[in-house]
Write a protein that holds these residues in place. Structure first.
Motif, PDB file in Angstrom:
ATOM      1  N   ARG B 327     -22.041  54.771  12.142  1.00 47.37           N
ATOM      2  CA  ARG B 327     -22.275  54.810  10.693  1.00 47.37           C
ATOM      3  C   ARG B 327     -23.551  55.573  10.359  1.00 47.37           C
ATOM      4  NH1 ARG B 327     -21.429  48.704   9.399  1.00 47.37           N
ATOM      5  NH2 ARG B 327     -20.797  48.398  11.566  1.00 47.37           N
ATOM      6  N   TYR B 328     -24.608  55.347  11.151  1.00 46.12           N
ATOM      7  CA  TYR B 328     -25.829  56.132  10.906  1.00 46.12           C
ATOM      8  C   TYR B 328     -25.559  57.616  11.168  1.00 46.12           C
ATOM      9  CZ  TYR B 328     -30.582  57.673  10.535  1.00 46.12           C
ATOM     10  OH  TYR B 328     -31.711  58.340  10.106  1.00 46.12           O
ATOM     11  N   ARG B 329     -24.813  57.890  12.233  1.00 44.22           N
ATOM     12  CA  ARG B 329     -24.487  59.287  12.554  1.00 44.22           C
ATOM     13  C   ARG B 329     -23.717  59.943  11.409  1.00 44.22           C
ATOM     14  NH1 ARG B 329     -20.510  60.090  17.524  1.00 44.22           N
ATOM     15  NH2 ARG B 329     -19.079  59.163  16.011  1.00 44.22           N
ATOM     16  N   GLN B 330     -22.768  59.203  10.838  1.00 40.42           N
ATOM     17  CA  GLN B 330     -22.000  59.745   9.725  1.00 40.42           C
ATOM     18  C   GLN B 330     -22.924  60.102   8.567  1.00 40.42           C
ATOM     19  OE1 GLN B 330     -19.157  60.900   8.963  1.00 40.42           O
ATOM     20  NE2 GLN B 330     -19.392  60.977   6.732  1.00 40.42           N
ATOM     21  N   TRP B 331     -23.811  59.155   8.232  1.00 42.21           N
ATOM     22  CA  TRP B 331     -24.692  59.377   7.080  1.00 42.21           C
ATOM     23  C   TRP B 331     -25.605  60.572   7.311  1.00 42.21           C
ATOM     24  CZ3 TRP B 331     -30.144  58.745   6.592  1.00 42.21           C
ATOM     25  CH2 TRP B 331     -30.613  58.889   5.292  1.00 42.21           C
ATOM     26  N   MET B 332     -26.277  60.585   8.461  1.00 38.09           N
ATOM     27  CA  MET B 332     -27.283  61.620   8.679  1.00 38.09           C
ATOM     28  C   MET B 332     -26.646  62.990   8.910  1.00 38.09           C
ATOM     29  SD  MET B 332     -30.498  61.614  11.227  1.00 38.09           S
ATOM     30  CE  MET B 332     -30.924  63.117  12.032  1.00 38.09           C
ATOM     31  N   THR B 333     -25.542  63.026   9.671  1.00 36.06           N
ATOM     32  CA  THR B 333     -24.922  64.335   9.889  1.00 36.06           C
ATOM     33  C   THR B 333     -24.269  64.843   8.612  1.00 36.06           C
ATOM     34  OG1 THR B 333     -22.883  63.334  10.716  1.00 36.06           O
ATOM     35  CG2 THR B 333     -24.522  63.976  12.363  1.00 36.06           C
ATOM     36  N   HIS B 334     -23.837  63.915   7.740  1.00 38.25           N
ATOM     37  CA  HIS B 334     -23.314  64.373   6.457  1.00 38.25           C
ATOM     38  C   HIS B 334     -24.440  65.000   5.642  1.00 38.25           C
ATOM     39  CE1 HIS B 334     -21.203  63.533   2.375  1.00 38.25           C
ATOM     40  NE2 HIS B 334     -20.840  64.689   2.868  1.00 38.25           N
TER      41      HIS B 334
END
Lengths: 284, 385
Positions: B327-334
């Motif tokens: 979920r953190y990866r999704q947010w930051m890479t988005h």
């Protein structure tokens, strides 16, 4: 801005559903029904094979459901719904005559025109046959435009086989190579056993001139990608239909993101080349 | 006062003219929204006079920390980005989209009437102007438009304020969004305080801004005013509390999706979603269906959502992103990578709110730097497929 506007300008507000009436309900499986929905007013919009609609059950909510009917037929939208959540439970409880809301059609489509002149391999797993059925209808209705046509269909159990009657009809045709397999055969089953990707290497097609269309659970699609690529089909000519949570269906709610793609508007049908970089990663 | 104002025209206002500005906007039918102190923070709310502005306050910000302190100089705008952004007025936290009424043979659906007040935003910082421009792209550039957003947006008058002081978590310079407001405003102000005089350098950004400025008591600018304003901006640019190296960052992050740092940050991340709520560009929404007690009517309500919830990625059978790392990866890479693919711009403006308001002080600039520092470690294993 009353209700009259809705029928005059159907897509003027893509957030607002149109009213439809359930004209027929067919029980397909223990937990799966097919609904035929006709608009209360106006014509049913045209759709392309592979597109989906947002179906609304009164007071419960909306859900993205692929269109599974024949694009050449007019009048109704055909949707096959499995009871797996609150909305799909309410939708699968609709009876003939019941009202439903519908927005759509949305999304990209199977490359049925781009595949003309080529061999076609259709690989479906479980309920993944539903979004492929419009493409199958189109291809079989225009059979002379394609090379060899193969349909590979796999289910967990014999009792999960969808559209069984139609599969039997297609199987009788001499111009289609249709194979059905089940993961877990029981005593009643005398057909193929094994997972559907394993059928790919047994199928006759020209890898340099084939378009593949794949839909099913993600794990099944991963193995199918590997098998098709292993057979020599280009990533650009393998198409798959993705599934993600969708609230708006018009690229504004953010839920369906798969890396840079919004599955609702950049998909659900995408060439594998577009997503190959991240398709094998977990929890994208 | 027959001077003709056009975009780029500048004039000097006394600090009293701020009151005249608020009155003039109200007279034109605008509800004026601006900064004011509430609950120990500077928030955006309706203001009736310049007396409502947070004169004499400054903020102290760091990762997971925010506090107000008095300041001596009486500056009206001597603080950085607070917990709210203007997003809440253009893209409200909850909106009814439509409602359905049961009838004897089914139901009817009626669209929600959208009442669009004329809003004037007073005190929009450069980073937030950029955030508004980013949401304009998200909601208005199609293939489908959010008409309600577009209508609200078209009715907004924007008074930007150039930052005279950077916050401890600011990095607008890295994101090239500030500290000076270059575009996207009707009028911009730079607060000039030199111990004896309290003035504003005003710059016109639109015809509406020109008309408004012409109504206010103003004086011509001098070279000294312009030099003072430039010096303030330069000084603010040097005060950035954070820095983000954006060079090749999109490619770096997209090649680092299996990096061990995601697991590491997940041990600190509570998945609370604060970062997405305070972010001025985060646009994700969910919908809820509310049914009346008698079951005869239902409303379809759109609400802010966060990619940090499990429910966000739910498809039948379970959530796609079950781990905090995903979920953190999704947010930051988005924010820093896939947003560029989608909208041609990063989804980050460097306002620093996600850093300040993270209860555990997770810092997006630090996370990006950590991945950059160890980029070679994991690259090969991502290369497969």
């Amino acid at each position: 801005m009353g209700e009259a506007d809705l029928s005059l300008a159907p897509l003027s507000d893509p957030f607002v559903p149109e009213l439809y009436r359930t004209v027929r309900v067919t029980r397909e499986l223990r937990d799966t029904v097919t609904l035929e929905l006709a608009p209360l007013s106006g014509k049913r919009p045209a759709f392309e094979p592979g597109q989906f609609n947002m179906l609304y059950a009164f007071g419960v909510g909306e859900s993205a459901i692929s269109i599974s009917g024949d694009p050449a037929e007019e009048g109704t939208f055909v949707h096959t719904v499995r009871n797996v959540g609150a909305v799909s439970k309410a939708l699968s409880a609709l009876e003939a005559g019941a009202a439903a809301g519908l927005r759509g059609p949305f999304g990209t489509s199977w490359p049925v025109e781009g595949a003309e002149g080529s061999d076609v391999v259709i690989v479906a797993g479980g309920l993944g046959l539903a979004p492929l059925r419009p493409a199958i209808y189109h291809i079989l209705a225009n059979r002379d435009r394609y090379g060899r046509v193969s349909i590979l269909y796999g289910c967990r159990n014999p009792g999960d086989i969808l559209y069984r009657h139609e599969l039997e009809q297609w199987r009788q045709r001499l111009d289609v190579d249709l194979t059905v397999t089940v993961d877990h055969a029981d005593a009643s089953w005398h057909g193929n056993a094994g997972v559907v990707p394993s059928l790919i290497k047994r199928t006759a097609f020209d890898p340099h001139d084939t378009v593949a269309m794949v839909c099913g659970p993600e794990i099944m699609m991963r193995y199918s990608m590997n098998a098709l690529r292993g057979a020599g089909v280009s990533e650009k000519r393998i198409y798959l239909s993705m599934e993600r949570n969708m609230k708006c269906a018009i690229g504004l709610c953010g839920h369906c993101q798969f890396g840079p793609e919004f599955v609702c508007k950049d998909g659900p049908v995408v060439p594998y080349s577009k997503v190959a970089r991240i398709f094998a990663l977990r929890e994208i | 006062m027959q001077d003709t104002m056009t975009a780029g025209s500048k004039a000097v206002l006394s600090s009293d003219a701020l009151q005249a500005l608020i009155v003039a906007l109200a007279r034109q039918g605008y509800t004026v929204l601006g900064p004011r102190v509430r609950d120990g923070a500077i928030v955006y709310d309706e203001i009736a006079s310049s007396g409502d502005l947070p004169a004499g306050f400054r903020d102290r910000q760091d990762a997971g920390r925010y506090g107000l302190e008095p300041r001596e100089d009486g500056a009206f705008f001597g603080y950085a980005a607070g917990p709210q952004s203007w997003k809440r007025f253009l893209h409200p936290p909850a909106q009814t989209l439509w409602s359905a009424q049961k009838t004897p043979d089914g139901f009817t659906i009626s669209r929600e009437e959208v009442s669009v007040p004329k809003l004037a935003f007073l005190g929009v910082r450069a980073c937030d102007l950029d955030a508004i421009a980013i949401q304009d792209r998200v909601f208005c550039e199609g293939p489908y438009r959010d008409e309600a957003y577009a209508t609200r947006r078209a009715n907004v008058f924007i008074v930007a304020v150039n930052c005279s002081q950077a916050g401890g978590t600011c990095f607008c310079v890295s994101m090239q969004s500030g500290p000076k407001a270059d575009t996207g405003f009707d009028l911009s102000l730079t607060e000039l305080l030199d111990g004896t005089q309290h003035r504003f350098l005003a710059e016109v950004g639109s015809e509406a801004g020109a008309a408004l400025l012409a109504e206010l008591p103003h004086e011509p600018t001098t070279g000294a005013h312009l030099a003072a304003a430039d010096a303030i901006i330069d000084n603010t640019a040097k005060q950035m509390g954070r820095h983000l190296d954006t060079d090749g960052l999109k490619e770096l992050l997209q090649a680092s999706l299996s990096h061990p740092r995601w697991e590491e940050v997940a041990r600190r991340c509570l998945s609370c979603g604060n970062c997405t709520m305070v972010c001025p560009t985060c646009f994700c929404t969910t919908v809820e269906d509310h049914t009346s007690l008698d079951g005869f009517s239902a409303t379809h309500v759109k609400k802010w959502d966060s990619c940090f919830t499990l429910d966000f990625s739910y498809v039948h059978g379970g959530a796609v992103r079950t781990s905090g790392a995903a979920r953190y990866r999704q947010w930051m890479t988005h924010k820093l990578a896939s947003w560029i693919d989608q909208f041609g711009t990063p989804g980050c403006v460097g306002c620093g709110r996600c850093i300040t308001w993270c209860p555990t002080g997770i810092d997006i600039t630090e996370e990006a730097a950590a991945i950059r520092a160890s980029q070679c470690v994991k690259e090969e294993s991502d290369g497969g497929a």
